[in-house]
Design an enzyme around this catalytic site. Structure first.
Site, PDB file in Angstrom:
ATOM      1  N   SER A  72       0.692  -1.038   0.012  1.00 10.54           N
ATOM      2  CA  SER A  72      -0.140   0.189   0.186  1.00 10.54           C
ATOM      3  C   SER A  72       0.895   1.199   0.263  1.00 10.54           C
ATOM      4  O   SER A  72       2.284   1.052   0.422  1.00 10.54           O
ATOM      5  CB  SER A  72      -0.997  -0.122   1.004  1.00 10.54           C
ATOM      6  OG  SER A  72      -0.330  -0.161   2.206  1.00 10.54           O
ATOM      7  N   LYS A  73       0.668   2.784  -0.013  1.00 10.01           N
ATOM      8  CA  LYS A  73       0.931   3.714  -0.649  1.00 10.01           C
ATOM      9  C   LYS A  73       1.992   4.163   1.522  1.00 10.01           C
ATOM     10  O   LYS A  73       3.244   4.298   0.335  1.00 10.01           O
ATOM     11  CB  LYS A  73       0.178   4.621  -0.239  1.00 10.01           C
ATOM     12  CG  LYS A  73      -0.862   5.236  -1.155  1.00 10.01           C
ATOM     13  CD  LYS A  73      -1.766   6.358  -1.414  1.00 10.01           C
ATOM     14  CE  LYS A  73      -2.446   6.352  -2.596  1.00 10.01           C
ATOM     15  NZ  LYS A  73      -3.915   6.302  -2.619  1.00 10.01           N
ATOM     16  N   ARG A  74       1.891   3.235   2.229  1.00  5.95           N
ATOM     17  CA  ARG A  74       3.158   3.545   3.139  1.00  5.95           C
ATOM     18  C   ARG A  74       4.222   2.841   2.695  1.00  5.95           C
ATOM     19  O   ARG A  74       5.119   3.646   2.960  1.00  5.95           O
ATOM     20  CB  ARG A  74       2.894   3.056   4.291  1.00  5.95           C
ATOM     21  CG  ARG A  74       2.199   1.663   4.379  1.00  5.95           C
ATOM     22  CD  ARG A  74       2.395   1.512   6.133  1.00  5.95           C
ATOM     23  NE  ARG A  74       1.304   0.202   5.834  1.00  5.95           N
ATOM     24  CZ  ARG A  74       1.473  -0.867   7.155  1.00  5.95           C
ATOM     25  NH1 ARG A  74       2.110  -0.477   7.673  1.00  5.95           N
ATOM     26  NH2 ARG A  74       0.766  -1.652   6.445  1.00  5.95           N
ATOM     27  N   GLY A 123       5.710   3.125  -0.247  1.00  3.41           N
ATOM     28  CA  GLY A 123       5.988   3.780  -1.298  1.00  3.41           C
ATOM     29  C   GLY A 123       5.501   3.999  -1.934  1.00  3.41           C
ATOM     30  O   GLY A 123       4.042   4.101  -2.767  1.00  3.41           O
TER      31      GLY A 123
END
Length: 485
Positions: free
Chosen positions: A254-256, A258
RNA sequence: GGCCCGAUGGUCAAGCGGCUAAGACACCGCCCUUUCACGGCGGAAACACGGGUUCGAUUCCCGUUCGGGUCACCA
């Protein structure tokens, strides 16, 4: 029968690499089996619509080279290819199921459902099947009153459902585990679960390829196919792509973690072909050791049996390695063109011989975004400390550097031609004359010319690109600095 | 929590009853070298655990553990 696969993204505004890999495998399965690859837009969630999201899907697929044979933009004989435009065809199918006693109308309010969930300590409690066996008169009364309703699938209470998956094998689930899932929402739109089955069947999809998060809902789909008396497609469930968390644990990418969308990755300096090559190998491996594949080569080599079952962690390091390989495989001209936006970012004011710049950069670039900081010194000489002239390996010190640099300047000034070979021969000759290692003569020159401890290319290349006037000006400046106390 | 799935070095992964258990990335060392890279050579590093089955289990079966997924009027 001709193999047909479909990529059915919902327009959320970006293309997650997990989705992209699913699309890629769908494409590869179809093409390696001589079939067709269909693009279908799943926009049944009217509340989540995002402006311009469909264009991102088109662009991504185009950049990635995944050409579809049918889709909203190019048509085909099974259209329309946008679910919202197919809205009217789902309800009759749902009604057919009601007639067959495989579905029923549910008049429960959202509030009732919510409180049902809240008042239960079992996280998997679900719907209590309140409306499953409503008497006919009651249904009619509610209908006459115009009470909003949804249509739910009537799951068997006993027995079990079994299906075959091409990668996971035989999977069997007790029917008592299955919820009476909603087929048609109160707004008249089908849920993903229902629309999928109807669309896949009416579009003649032979291989349903999707992430393994759908594994546990597949029995419900199967029951639907059986209720209609339709042929069940080949299921191909794909292992998930994971990301590594700071604490070392892993979870769904997911976005966290990167950059996780295709666009983000491109922005981060990765080449589309490298991205495709890398994600093709995340969850699939050929029989031999091969790693480098063009899309066409993937089509030739892809086999469902090579798909792995266990989740794979996305490794930015490996992606970078692939990217570097693809960069190295380009011609210099091609690389110069690809890198031009990054050249311009670092050197906005000057015209340099960009192919020469590209040639010193190409072998040492793994990410395009790393380029600007490497060549900023061409634009303007940075402030630097004279300690840079000291280097143990090259045997340069603050004591010998001024003399070395002065000798370099004198030699270079006498040069009639300012090109790579002349500069090279001049500096090498100087080292011989002074009876020092090449590195000893080169180091002070490179430092004075660049102001950087580390540069792409050596003294010769840098002087060549900088040109005579700028080079000598910088060397004098360095000498002056060394001579100041 | 119920159900489903999975488990080979840090990561991706070959392997599909008998191997000194491949390879790649990352890491470390050496060489090359005009800095850094590139390139070349070498190194460290794995079958989660316990029971079976078998002459023989990384491989087959069963547990355990761990990891993941799923239980929406989202897809």
């Amino acid at each position: 029968m001709k193999v047909r696969t479909r990529f059915a993204p919902s327009p959320t505004g970006f293309m997650h690499v997990g989705n992209l890999r699913t699309a890629l495998y769908e494409y590869l399965i179809a093409k390696s089996l001589g079939g067709d690859f269909v693009l279908r837009i799943e926009d049944t969630d009217q509340e989540r619509k995002v402006e311009g999201a469909v264009d991102i899907i088109y662009n991504t697929m185009k950049e990635a080279g995944l050409k579809h044979d049918e889709g909203p933009d190019i048509g085909g004989e099974y259209g329309p290819y946008v679910q919202s435009e197919r809205k009217d065809m789902y309800i009759p199918y749902a009604e057919e199921l009601i007639k067959k006693d495989k579905a029923y109308r549910c008049f429960c309010t959202k509030e009732r459902l919510d409180s049902l969930r809240e008042n239960s300590d079992d996280p998997g409690a679900g719907y209590d099947r309140h409306c499953r066996d409503l008497p006919q008169e009651e249904i009619q009364r509610l209908l006459d009153e115009g009470t909003p309703y949804v249509i739910r699938q009537k799951m068997p209470l006993e027995g079990s459902t079994t299906f075959e998956d091409a990668v996971y094998g035989t999977i069997s689930v007790d029917n008592s585990e299955l919820q009476d899932q909603i087929l048609i929402k109160a707004d008249g739109f089908p849920t993903y679960n229902f629309a999928n089955v109807i669309d896949d069947h009416t579009m003649n999809i032979t291989h349903v390829v999707r992430g393994s998060e759908y594994l546990s809902s597949t029995p419900k789909y199967n029951l639907l196919y059986e209720s209609f008396g339709w042929d069940i497609p080949v299921y191909v469930h794909l292992p998930l792509i994971m990301g590594k968390n700071d604490d070392g644990s892993i979870s769904k990418l997911s976005k966290r973690h990167g950059a996780t969308s295709f666009e983000d990755l491109v922005k981060a300096g990765f080449l589309p072909q490298a991205i495709i090559n890398y994600i093709a190998l995340l969850g699939w491996a050929p029989k031999d050791n091969r790693e480098m594949f063009t899309l066409e080569e993937l089509v030739e080599n892809f086999e469902i049996s090579g798909i792995s079952k266990s989740p794979a962690v996305f490794d930015y390091n490996k992606l970078e390695w692939f990217n570097g390989e693809y960069i190295k495989a380009m011609s210099v001209e091609e690389f110069a063109e690809t890198a031009m936006p990054y050249f311009r970012k670092a050197v906005p004011d000057k015209e340099l011989d960009w192919v020469k710049v590209a040639s010193i950069l190409q072998q040492r670039t793994t990410k395009l975004t790393d380029i600007p900081e490497k060549i900023g010194f061409f634009n303007a000489l940075p402030e630097y400390d004279k300690e840079l002239f000291v280097n143990k390996k090259s045997k340069t010190t603050l004591e010998n550097a001024p003399g070395l640099l002065k000798a370099g300047i004198e030699a270079l000034e006498s040069l009639s031609k300012w090109d790579h070979d002349s500069i090279h021969d001049c500096l090498i000759g100087l080292a011989q004359k002074l009876e020092v290692k090449n590195g000893t003569a080169m180091w002070p020159v490179r430092i004075a010319a660049s102001g950087m401890a580390v540069t792409p290319g050596g003294a010769v290349e840098i002087l060549d690109i900088l040109g005579r006037d700028e080079s000598l000006a910088r060397l004098y400046k360095g000498l002056q600095m060394l001579q100041e106390q």
